[in-house]
Each structure stands twice: as C-alpha cells, then as structure tokens.
Design a protein around this motif. Sequence first.
Motif, short mmCIF file in Angstrom:
data_model
loop_
_atom_site.label_atom_id
_atom_site.label_comp_id
_atom_site.label_asym_id
_atom_site.label_seq_id
_atom_site.Cartn_x
_atom_site.Cartn_y
_atom_site.Cartn_z
N ALA A 109 0.91 -1.34 0.20
CA ALA A 109 0.09 -0.10 -0.12
C ALA A 109 0.85 1.53 -0.18
O ALA A 109 2.34 1.20 0.67
CB ALA A 109 -0.59 -0.14 1.29
N GLU A 110 0.46 2.53 -0.29
CA GLU A 110 1.02 3.73 -0.23
C GLU A 110 0.80 4.82 0.39
O GLU A 110 1.96 5.51 0.91
CB GLU A 110 -0.15 4.56 -1.34
N MET A 111 0.66 3.85 1.78
CA MET A 111 0.18 4.83 2.95
C MET A 111 0.16 3.79 4.09
O MET A 111 -0.76 2.92 3.56
CB MET A 111 -1.28 5.72 3.06
N SER A 112 0.15 4.35 5.42
CA SER A 112 0.22 3.72 6.58
C SER A 112 -0.63 4.30 7.44
O SER A 112 -0.41 5.28 8.06
CB SER A 112 1.19 3.19 7.16
N GLY A 113 -1.63 3.83 8.51
CA GLY A 113 -2.03 4.80 9.78
C GLY A 113 -1.37 4.66 10.58
O GLY A 113 -0.76 2.84 11.03
N VAL A 114 -1.44 5.20 11.64
CA VAL A 114 -0.29 5.27 13.11
C VAL A 114 -1.01 5.72 13.97
O VAL A 114 -1.91 6.64 14.30
CB VAL A 114 0.76 5.55 12.58
N GLU A 115 -1.51 4.89 15.27
CA GLU A 115 -2.10 5.35 16.32
C GLU A 115 -0.91 5.91 17.62
O GLU A 115 0.11 5.77 17.27
CB GLU A 115 -2.16 4.63 17.49
N PRO A 116 -1.03 7.39 17.58
CA PRO A 116 -0.22 7.86 18.23
C PRO A 116 -0.36 7.80 19.83
O PRO A 116 0.13 8.59 20.67
CB PRO A 116 -0.32 9.54 18.09
N GLY A 117 -1.17 7.10 20.23
CA GLY A 117 -1.67 6.72 21.39
C GLY A 117 -2.73 5.23 22.22
O GLY A 117 -3.05 5.28 21.13
N SER A 118 -2.97 5.22 23.69
CA SER A 118 -4.15 4.30 23.54
C SER A 118 -5.44 5.01 24.05
O SER A 118 -5.38 6.50 24.27
CB SER A 118 -3.31 3.48 24.65
N LEU A 119 -6.18 4.15 23.76
CA LEU A 119 -7.82 4.66 24.45
C LEU A 119 -7.90 3.13 24.78
O LEU A 119 -8.26 2.28 24.40
CB LEU A 119 -7.86 5.44 24.25
N ASN A 120 -9.67 3.37 25.41
CA ASN A 120 -10.61 2.22 26.07
C ASN A 120 -11.49 2.44 24.92
O ASN A 120 -12.28 3.62 25.26
CB ASN A 120 -11.29 2.15 27.22
N GLY A 144 8.53 3.71 1.92
CA GLY A 144 8.64 4.49 1.43
C GLY A 144 7.25 4.98 1.63
O GLY A 144 6.19 5.94 0.36
N MET A 145 6.54 4.65 2.40
CA MET A 145 5.01 4.82 2.57
C MET A 145 4.94 6.76 3.30
O MET A 145 5.85 6.46 4.35
CB MET A 145 3.82 3.97 3.37
N ALA A 146 3.44 7.33 2.90
CA ALA A 146 3.27 8.03 3.50
C ALA A 146 2.40 7.55 4.88
O ALA A 146 2.02 6.94 5.42
CB ALA A 146 1.73 9.18 2.69
N LEU A 147 2.15 8.75 5.94
CA LEU A 147 1.50 8.42 7.11
C LEU A 147 0.12 9.27 7.56
O LEU A 147 0.76 10.23 7.11
CB LEU A 147 2.45 8.16 8.27
N GLU A 148 -0.22 8.79 8.07
CA GLU A 148 -1.76 8.92 8.74
C GLU A 148 -2.08 8.92 9.74
O GLU A 148 -1.73 7.85 10.84
CB GLU A 148 -2.98 8.84 8.05
N ALA A 149 -2.03 9.57 11.28
CA ALA A 149 -2.35 9.68 12.44
C ALA A 149 -3.74 9.46 12.48
O ALA A 149 -4.67 10.05 12.93
CB ALA A 149 -1.38 10.48 13.04
N GLU A 150 -3.89 8.67 13.92
CA GLU A 150 -5.33 8.42 14.08
C GLU A 150 -5.40 9.23 15.13
O GLU A 150 -5.51 8.46 16.38
CB GLU A 150 -6.12 6.74 13.84
N CYS A 151 -5.81 9.89 16.16
CA CYS A 151 -6.29 10.91 16.69
C CYS A 151 -7.33 10.77 17.71
O CYS A 151 -8.76 10.88 16.79
CB CYS A 151 -5.79 12.45 16.60
N PHE A 152 -7.74 9.89 17.82
CA PHE A 152 -9.02 9.05 19.16
C PHE A 152 -8.97 10.59 20.13
O PHE A 152 -10.30 10.98 20.76
CB PHE A 152 -8.53 8.01 19.55
N ASP A 153 -8.46 11.03 20.59
CA ASP A 153 -8.47 12.50 21.77
C ASP A 153 -7.18 13.23 21.46
O ASP A 153 -6.07 13.08 20.55
CB ASP A 153 -7.77 11.27 22.89
#
Length: 269
Positions: A109-120, A144-153
Amino acid sequence: MPEARRWDAEPVIVTVAPSGAEVTREHNPAVPYTPAEIAAQTAAAYEAGATHVHLHVREDDGTPTHRLAVFAETVRLIRGRCPIVTEVSTGGAVWMTMAQRMECLDAGAEMSGVEPGSLNFDGEPFVTTRADGQAVVRRATELGMALEAECFDLGHVAETMPLLRSVGVVGVPGGAPATPEALVAMVAALPAGVRWTVTAVGRHQARMLALALVLGSDGIRVGFEDNVYLRRSQLAASNAEFVAQARRLVESVGRRVATIEEARARLLG
Ligand code: KMH
Ligand code: ZN
C-alpha cells in the motif's frame, strides 16, 4: 486552526473505510468481507468520488485478520480496478498484538495509518505505546509510505508532531466525544501545515463531517467502518452510497471533491 488558509481553498479528499474491524453483516448485510468484495466496493466508491481508502481486512467468514496475504491480495485487487490511494490500518482490532498489526505494512500500500496513543476503545484496552507508534513510523518510512495519524483524543494530537498528516477521530466511546467543542479543540492543537481529515462514528457522523468541512478540513471519511446507516433507520446499501452522500455534503457547503490527481499530490507528494 492549524494554518491561516481559506476554509474552502482546497478540494476535499473523501476517504472510504469500507469494512473496519468491528462491524459485521449482523449490523448490515452489505459489509464487504473478502478481498474481492472489499475491492469491488472500493472501486465503486472511487467512481462515486472517493480518492483514498483506509483498509482493514477479514477472513472470508468476517473475522478480522492481520494476515499479510489477505492485505496484499486486497491491495492488488484494488490496484487492478482503480487508482485510489491505498492505506493500510495498523490499528487492526483490539485483540491483535503490535507485531500482528504491523504485518500489513508489507502489503504494497502507499500509506499507513499509525496510532499516536492508547485508549479504552469502546471499553476495550487498545494499547499503542510511543515506541510502538515510532516503530510503525520507522518501518513505513523505510518502505516509502506516507503516514496518517489516527487521533482518538486531544492527547493523541500532541503526539503527532513528527508526522506529516493527521486525522481526528471523534465519537468512539472511550475517545473524544462527537461534539463541536471536542473537534475544535483537536483541530486547534494541530501544528501549522498539517493536513487533517475527520472521522466520526455512528449517528453523530453527518454533523461532525459538516463541521469539519466548514472548519476547512482537507478531507472527510465515510464507510462501513464508521457507520452502517445512511440516515436514521435506513441501512446503507454500499460504501459507494456513503461516498455519494459525502459528495453531496461537500457540495452543499460550496466545496468540491478532490480529483484523484489532487488527492495523490496532497497525500503522497
Ligand atoms: N479497529 C480499532 C481497534 C485504525 O484503523 O487505525 C482501531 C482502528 C483504528 O480502526
Ligand atoms: Zn481503521
């Protein structure tokens, strides 16, 4: 707001999240499971205006899976059908180990999601340590992938500083509530120049996406990962139906949906 840019200066990148990991055919019989089903619904969503796909995958019986072969087959089939920007989720499902969540990075894939932290996450521990997030960023960057952070808070937004892109996710129980106040606080905390998009789950979705659009978001996200209803009491028939609805929302506030060339330049350029 993160940058002094006209709220409607840029066309809107519509992301489709076709299946997620939590929703099943008991919630909506149209949820795609197999790589072929996910690819077919992604291609139809592309035709309806989506230019970015956020992928989770399943075993054929609908069980969420981390297996690289399934991710790779899904990416391959999507590529064969349309030029949508492909992104794999390293969020996976709450029960997956970090190593399992990272298997998808090798799927092409061209991009990856990344979690910047934890949650319940809806009550379940969903843990991503800072070191885990950094490992995802390192491996994705090597590939060589672009990143997108998944911010839940809000605290997750502060952790995204070294990342190039960001996404505010609101309305997941255990994360930021789906309120204008929460969304504005998250967006205001983004560093200048960061691209941002908004995901909101369930019945709050339309209101939060409309707010995102008038605040000047780069994108909005729809799809079965976030919602099974098109409107109150009406189940969506497909991801494309959600995307068509998103396009109407974009146009109703005087903006337009990004072309694939525009989306590629902004997400990957
Ligand atoms: N399925 C959730 C536990 C992501 O894709 O990064 C995590 C999730 C977020 O869906
Ligand atoms: Zn996801």
